[in-house]
Write a protein that holds these residues in place. Structure first.
Motif, short mmCIF file in Angstrom:
data_model
loop_
_atom_site.label_atom_id
_atom_site.label_comp_id
_atom_site.label_asym_id
_atom_site.label_seq_id
_atom_site.Cartn_x
_atom_site.Cartn_y
_atom_site.Cartn_z
N PRO A 79 10.92 58.89 -92.79
CA PRO A 79 11.70 57.90 -93.56
C PRO A 79 13.17 58.32 -93.71
CG PRO A 79 10.39 59.25 -95.05
CD PRO A 79 9.97 59.63 -93.65
N TRP A 80 13.52 59.52 -93.28
CA TRP A 80 14.89 60.01 -93.35
C TRP A 80 15.54 59.89 -91.97
CZ3 TRP A 80 17.19 61.39 -97.87
CH2 TRP A 80 16.35 61.59 -98.97
N VAL A 81 16.75 59.35 -91.94
CA VAL A 81 17.47 59.14 -90.68
C VAL A 81 18.87 59.75 -90.81
CG1 VAL A 81 18.37 57.46 -89.02
CG2 VAL A 81 16.22 56.99 -90.23
N LEU A 82 19.25 60.50 -89.79
CA LEU A 82 20.60 61.05 -89.71
C LEU A 82 21.33 60.32 -88.58
CD1 LEU A 82 22.52 63.31 -90.72
CD2 LEU A 82 21.68 64.70 -88.82
N LYS A 83 22.51 59.75 -88.91
CA LYS A 83 23.23 58.98 -87.90
C LYS A 83 24.73 59.13 -88.11
CE LYS A 83 22.54 54.88 -90.79
NZ LYS A 83 21.96 53.52 -90.86
N SER A 84 25.46 58.66 -87.12
CA SER A 84 26.92 58.66 -87.19
C SER A 84 27.43 57.23 -87.27
CB SER A 84 27.51 59.36 -85.96
OG SER A 84 28.91 59.23 -85.92
N GLU A 85 28.29 56.97 -88.26
CA GLU A 85 28.92 55.67 -88.40
C GLU A 85 30.42 55.87 -88.50
OE1 GLU A 85 27.34 53.60 -91.75
OE2 GLU A 85 25.32 53.39 -90.90
N ASN A 86 31.15 55.35 -87.52
CA ASN A 86 32.61 55.51 -87.50
C ASN A 86 33.02 56.98 -87.61
OD1 ASN A 86 32.96 52.65 -87.42
ND2 ASN A 86 32.63 52.60 -89.65
N ASP A 87 32.29 57.81 -86.84
CA ASP A 87 32.53 59.26 -86.80
C ASP A 87 32.25 59.95 -88.13
OD1 ASP A 87 33.27 59.26 -84.11
OD2 ASP A 87 35.36 58.79 -84.58
N GLN A 88 31.51 59.29 -89.00
CA GLN A 88 31.10 59.90 -90.27
C GLN A 88 29.60 60.11 -90.25
OE1 GLN A 88 31.66 57.56 -93.84
NE2 GLN A 88 31.93 59.38 -95.10
N LEU A 89 29.17 61.26 -90.75
CA LEU A 89 27.76 61.60 -90.76
C LEU A 89 27.09 60.98 -91.98
CD1 LEU A 89 25.97 63.34 -88.90
CD2 LEU A 89 26.33 65.24 -90.47
N ILE A 90 25.98 60.26 -91.75
CA ILE A 90 25.26 59.57 -92.82
C ILE A 90 23.81 60.02 -92.82
CG2 ILE A 90 24.53 57.33 -93.74
CD1 ILE A 90 27.55 57.70 -93.78
#
Length: 414
Positions: A79-90
């Motif tokens: 249920p945990w997701v690590l992603k990049s949005e606009n070069d920001q780590l989320i």
């Protein structure tokens, strides 16, 4: 001093270690992370098809000046997701969205080599400040088929062989640690671990050689030295480990229940449960309180004889683990808990952990250890530092208890 942010980070870490982390391919747009390395075991239930970051920073603690870091265990169903949005780590999870997470500063040993092999195949940076070395990825228990049933050290080595020999030369270990620490000023600890080599006493002799070889480095650099190994048959080697410069030793019990110990660790059973405890108490006299550790594995303390992990009662697991904690603290032996994970290479197999129970155990554990007074408060961790131990939570738990204690004092409640 408000510890709420720290406690929240510790709770998220327990969930990540229990559930794993679904890492989106978008992070490939980022380059500022260490690639996944395999120290002893593969902690992930799955292997991604893209480059995976080893750790993620969840919070920076002002008290210890170290971060709360979680090891990334890839699980596409998490249920945990690590992603990049606009070069920001989320980091996105249940009712949670964190945008202030980060990766540890990448380790760069450049072109440094040992025995014509890349340095990082001998010495690995763990967390932000721990230099880790596996002396041997072989263990003679495997030769006699008495290996610990949770162990994956040899299968992992055979599958993901990095260094040509299973057992490294002691001179190569000394060279690797020296070059790593001279190249990277952030190291504050060295930990050596190993499978059993030849005999218990011979394994100790190899550690003694390494300790002696590192004395020159440690005269110029303030780094602590810890050994994790089976105790020797001849306890005189415990004194020699101290003389060789080791600050701390681990002799790992792994399983608290005597009957289960015999089933899960048949090689260690031949050495003897009582003799292992005797070795630990002898080491306390040699090294002093707060410098002798034994590891137990959270998740397997209540297994049945068939290793049916689907029937694990985590309420009972927590009770048994706390019983072990109090028993060992009463002997002035510092208990630490790693968390059971399997990549399918051992006899026990996969286990679905419960993040809430995991968190509750470590919170109670940290309070018990802190209240025991066994660990000097100025150390600010059980051993190593908060930023060293990314795949378990004993340091996080200890620091949480220390922060709560400081808030009581500041608030005038003591």
């Amino acid at each position: 001093m408000n510890y709420n942010d720290f406690e929240k980070a510790m709770y998220i870490k327990s969930s990540l270690l229990a559930e794993g982390l679904n890492i989106d391919e978008s992070i490939q747009n980022l380059s500022n992370f260490n690639q996944k390395k395999y120290h002893l075991y593969d902690h992930s239930p799955e292997t991604p098809t893209f480059t995976m970051p080893e750790d993620i920073i969840l919070h920076y603690d002002e008290f210890t000046q170290k971060p709360v870091i979680a090891r990334n265990r890839f699980n596409s169903k998490s249920p945990w997701v690590l992603k990049s949005e606009n070069d920001q780590l989320i980091l996105q999870g249940p009712h949670t969205r964190l945008s202030e997470v980060d990766f540890p500063t990448p380790t760069n040993f450049g072109d440094l080599t040992v025995n014509e092999e890349p340095l990082d195949q001998v010495a690995t940076k763990l967390g932000v400040d721990l230099c880790g070395v596996i002396l041997s990825n072989y263990c003679f228990y495997f030769g006699s088929k008495t290996e610990c049933r949770f162990c994956e050290i040899l299968p992992t080595y055979l599958e993901r062989r990095a260094y040509p020999q299973a057992t490294k030369r002691t001179s190569h270990v000394v060279e690797a640690c020296t070059k790593a620490i001279m190249n990277d000023s952030s190291f504050s600890h060295i930990v050596l671990t190993t499978g059993n080599v030849g005999t218990y006493d011979y394994t100790c002799e190899l550690f003694e050689e390494i300790g002696e070889g590192l004395k020159g480095l440690r005269r110029t650099k303030n780094v602590k030295l810890t050994g994790t190994l089976m105790p020797p048959t001849n306890f005189a080697h415990i004194d020699k480990l101290k003389q060789a410069g080791f600050d701390n030793v681990y002799f790992d019990l792994e399983v608290f229940d005597r009957h289960l110990f015999k089933t899960i660790a048949p090689g260690k059973e031949e050495y003897g449960y009582d003799k292992l405890i005797d070795a630990l108490t002898y080491a306390v006299d040699v090294f002093g309180k707060g410098h002798v550790f034994t590891n137990l594995i959270y998740g397997i303390q209540t297994l049945d004889s068939k290793f049916d992990t689907s029937k694990t009662d985590f309420k009972e697991e927590n009770k048994k683990a706390m019983d072990a904690t109090h028993y060992l603290l009463d002997l002035n032996i510092a208990p630490v808990f790693t968390i059971y994970h399997s990549s399918g290479k051992n006899a026990i197999g996969p286990m679905k952990l419960d993040g809430d129970y995991l968190y509750e155990f470590f919170k109670s554990y940290g309070e018990a250890v802190f209240e025991s007074g066994l660990i000097p408060e100025e150390r600010k961790a059980m051993i190593f530092s908060l930023g060293s131990t990314t795949n378990t939570m004993y340091n996080d738990a200890y620091v949480l208890a220390a922060l709560k204690n400081k808030e009581k004092i500041i608030g005038g409640k003591r």
